[in-house]
Design a protein around this motif. Structure first.
Motif, PDB file in Angstrom:
ATOM      1  N   PHE A  28     -14.036   0.448   2.761  1.00 32.12           N
ATOM      2  CA  PHE A  28     -13.988   1.532   3.741  1.00 32.12           C
ATOM      3  C   PHE A  28     -15.063   1.663   4.467  1.00 32.12           C
ATOM      4  O   PHE A  28     -15.114   2.350   5.530  1.00 32.12           O
ATOM      5  N   LEU A  39      -5.710  -2.162  10.082  1.00 30.11           N
ATOM      6  CA  LEU A  39      -6.155  -1.586   8.815  1.00 30.11           C
ATOM      7  C   LEU A  39      -5.345  -2.256   7.700  1.00 30.11           C
ATOM      8  O   LEU A  39      -5.998  -2.348   6.807  1.00 30.11           O
ATOM      9  N   VAL A  40      -4.079  -2.445   7.996  1.00 29.15           N
ATOM     10  CA  VAL A  40      -3.227  -2.901   6.801  1.00 29.15           C
ATOM     11  C   VAL A  40      -3.839  -4.285   5.993  1.00 29.15           C
ATOM     12  O   VAL A  40      -3.387  -4.431   5.084  1.00 29.15           O
ATOM     13  N   ILE A  43      -5.274  -4.939   2.696  1.00 29.61           N
ATOM     14  CA  ILE A  43      -4.368  -4.996   1.183  1.00 29.61           C
ATOM     15  C   ILE A  43      -4.785  -6.349   0.781  1.00 29.61           C
ATOM     16  O   ILE A  43      -4.708  -6.590  -0.384  1.00 29.61           O
ATOM     17  N   VAL A  46      -7.297  -6.968  -2.189  1.00 23.92           N
ATOM     18  CA  VAL A  46      -6.834  -6.605  -3.565  1.00 23.92           C
ATOM     19  C   VAL A  46      -5.449  -7.643  -3.975  1.00 23.92           C
ATOM     20  O   VAL A  46      -5.322  -8.177  -5.100  1.00 23.92           O
ATOM     21  N   ILE A  93       2.655  -6.396  -9.373  1.00 25.64           N
ATOM     22  CA  ILE A  93       1.768  -5.789  -8.267  1.00 25.64           C
ATOM     23  C   ILE A  93       1.650  -6.767  -7.258  1.00 25.64           C
ATOM     24  O   ILE A  93       1.575  -6.437  -5.935  1.00 25.64           O
ATOM     25  N   LEU A  96       4.831  -6.333  -4.881  1.00 32.26           N
ATOM     26  CA  LEU A  96       4.959  -4.973  -4.477  1.00 32.26           C
ATOM     27  C   LEU A  96       3.819  -4.782  -3.214  1.00 32.26           C
ATOM     28  O   LEU A  96       3.962  -4.447  -2.249  1.00 32.26           O
ATOM     29  N   THR A  97       2.556  -5.410  -3.485  1.00 29.36           N
ATOM     30  CA  THR A  97       1.472  -5.279  -2.402  1.00 29.36           C
ATOM     31  C   THR A  97       1.733  -6.077  -1.270  1.00 29.36           C
ATOM     32  O   THR A  97       1.402  -5.696  -0.153  1.00 29.36           O
ATOM     33  N   THR A 100       4.292  -4.480   1.105  1.00 26.04           N
ATOM     34  CA  THR A 100       3.925  -3.413   1.789  1.00 26.04           C
ATOM     35  C   THR A 100       2.953  -3.771   2.965  1.00 26.04           C
ATOM     36  O   THR A 100       3.189  -3.502   4.045  1.00 26.04           O
ATOM     37  N   SER A 104       4.299  -3.446   7.266  1.00 24.85           N
ATOM     38  CA  SER A 104       3.480  -2.950   8.195  1.00 24.85           C
ATOM     39  C   SER A 104       3.289  -4.143   9.351  1.00 24.85           C
ATOM     40  O   SER A 104       3.323  -3.894  10.413  1.00 24.85           O
TER      41      SER A 104
ATOM     42  N   SER B   3      -0.264   2.287   9.786  1.00 23.70           N
ATOM     43  CA  SER B   3      -1.053   1.164   9.187  1.00 23.70           C
ATOM     44  C   SER B   3      -1.753   1.638   7.896  1.00 23.70           C
ATOM     45  O   SER B   3      -1.847   1.192   6.765  1.00 23.70           O
ATOM     46  N   ARG B   4      -2.595   2.799   8.172  1.00 27.26           N
ATOM     47  CA  ARG B   4      -3.144   3.422   7.220  1.00 27.26           C
ATOM     48  C   ARG B   4      -2.523   3.845   5.957  1.00 27.26           C
ATOM     49  O   ARG B   4      -2.923   3.838   4.981  1.00 27.26           O
ATOM     50  N   TYR B   6       0.303   2.559   4.799  1.00 30.72           N
ATOM     51  CA  TYR B   6       0.881   1.198   4.107  1.00 30.72           C
ATOM     52  C   TYR B   6      -0.308   0.968   3.331  1.00 30.72           C
ATOM     53  O   TYR B   6      -0.100   0.283   2.363  1.00 30.72           O
ATOM     54  N   LEU B   7      -1.440   0.965   4.153  1.00 33.25           N
ATOM     55  CA  LEU B   7      -2.629   0.596   3.031  1.00 33.25           C
ATOM     56  C   LEU B   7      -2.950   1.208   1.897  1.00 33.25           C
ATOM     57  O   LEU B   7      -3.035   0.622   0.806  1.00 33.25           O
ATOM     58  N   LEU B   8      -2.749   2.491   2.182  1.00 30.24           N
ATOM     59  CA  LEU B   8      -3.017   3.486   1.014  1.00 30.24           C
ATOM     60  C   LEU B   8      -1.869   3.176  -0.163  1.00 30.24           C
ATOM     61  O   LEU B   8      -2.417   3.159  -1.458  1.00 30.24           O
ATOM     62  N   LEU B   9      -0.854   2.937   0.384  1.00 30.98           N
ATOM     63  CA  LEU B   9       0.483   2.730  -0.540  1.00 30.98           C
ATOM     64  C   LEU B   9       0.240   1.685  -1.342  1.00 30.98           C
ATOM     65  O   LEU B   9       0.449   1.419  -2.503  1.00 30.98           O
ATOM     66  N   GLY B  10      -0.350   0.265  -0.667  1.00 29.98           N
ATOM     67  CA  GLY B  10      -0.573  -0.951  -1.292  1.00 29.98           C
ATOM     68  C   GLY B  10      -1.724  -0.445  -2.502  1.00 29.98           C
ATOM     69  O   GLY B  10      -1.548  -1.223  -3.413  1.00 29.98           O
ATOM     70  N   TYR B  11      -2.902   0.081  -2.140  1.00 29.20           N
ATOM     71  CA  TYR B  11      -3.850   0.287  -3.239  1.00 29.20           C
ATOM     72  C   TYR B  11      -3.450   1.132  -4.261  1.00 29.20           C
ATOM     73  O   TYR B  11      -3.874   1.041  -5.332  1.00 29.20           O
ATOM     74  N   ILE B  13      -0.372   1.350  -5.406  1.00 31.79           N
ATOM     75  CA  ILE B  13       0.699   0.763  -6.271  1.00 31.79           C
ATOM     76  C   ILE B  13      -0.412  -0.222  -6.972  1.00 31.79           C
ATOM     77  O   ILE B  13      -0.124  -0.279  -8.377  1.00 31.79           O
TER      78      ILE B  13
END
Lengths: 235, 36
Positions: A28, A39-40, A43, A46, A93, A96-97, A100, A104, B3-4, B6-11, B13
């Motif tokens: 961040f 931003l997405v 992901i 990770v 995982i 699922l990631t 997500t 988006s 978008s933020r 979805y990002l938080l949801l991904g992390y 999980i």
């Protein structure tokens, strides 16, 4: 577990946790936002290390399964089982990631592209691996069946990896990253790999402990044997 | 969802599942320690 190894284990887990915290801060404060996806896309940092570690854990299952079939030692089976659980968790995982991120970025949760399909097959193969183990009562038979199955299940890993190179897919076959993005990606590999190895070891230790507790205690030898009774020694 | 989010949801999980599983193993280990 003696106090020294307990201390090392605690330090290992604390370091792993600290590395995760550092990587989140890095994500961040240091990592730039990708222009196209926004931003997405973060992901990815990770998602990819977990995907690679899924392959590593599945490879441990493969090696331990071959090891059991070769040597017939139960600790190989314990290792395969421990790695099988971690493979299942990590594969779930990754899916699922990825879902997500896809929702988006592309507006859909799932598409039947070759890589996604082979990844889902990998997850299902390892779910079945975990389901068949407790259904076989004899430990030796369970170990043999699981080892053969573990070797076969691993064959899906090269398919997941090569699918984007051999077939058209929504995943890119190669990616170019800015230096700051590369640093973040390499940084994330450290805690994810440490956690994968730590989870396999913890699972393995639990198997060993459970086996030791389940073993019936040997009747203790009498302190003073009856006359004419020999204890031990070569006959 | 933004978008933020979805990002938080991904992390959430990824980290929740991995560390949640680590916590389950730790609890199992403690239970076995008490049994022995």
């Amino acid at each position: 577990m003696n106090s020294h190894s307990g201390l090392v284990t605690r330090a290992y887990w604390m370091f792993t946790f600290a590395m995760f915290a550092a990587c989140i801060v890095m994500l961040f404060t240091y990592t730039p936002i990708e222009k196209q996806m926004g931003l997405v896309q973060k992901i990815f940092y990770v998602h990819l290390p977990i995907a690679i570690n899924t392959f590593v854990a599945a490879f441990v299952v493969f090696v331990a399964s071959v090891g059991y079939l070769w040597q017939r030692r139960m600790w190989w089976d314990d290792l395969a089982s421990a790695a099988g659980k971690v493979t299942t968790l990590f594969c779930a995982i990754v899916l699922l990631t990825g879902m997500t991120w896809a929702r988006s970025a592309w507006g859909m949760w799932w598409t039947w592209s070759p890589r996604l399909t082979f990844s889902l097959v990998l997850l299902l193969l390892f779910v079945v691996y975990l389901l068949i183990r407790p259904s076989i009562e004899s430990p030796q038979r369970r170990a043999v069946v699981s080892a053969v199955y573990g070797v076969v299940a691993f064959l899906d890993v090269p398919l997941v990896y090569l699918s984007v190179k051999l077939m058209p897919d929504i995943h890119p076959s190669s990616i170019t990253l800015e230096p700051a993005m590369k640093h973040t990606l390499w940084a994330w590999f450290v805690p994810v790999t440490l956690l994968m190895a730590g989870l396999i070891r913890a699972n393995y230790m639990l198997h060993v402990r459970e086996r030791a507790l389940a073993r019936p205690e040997m009747p203790s030898a009498p302190a003073h044997p009856a006359p004419g009774v020999r204890l031990g020694g070569a006959t | 969802m933004t978008s933020r989010e979805y990002l938080l949801l991904g992390y959430a999980i990824a980290l929740g599942f991995m560390w949640g599983y680590a916590a389950i193993l730790w609890l199992k280990w403690r239970r076995l320690q008490r049994r022995s």
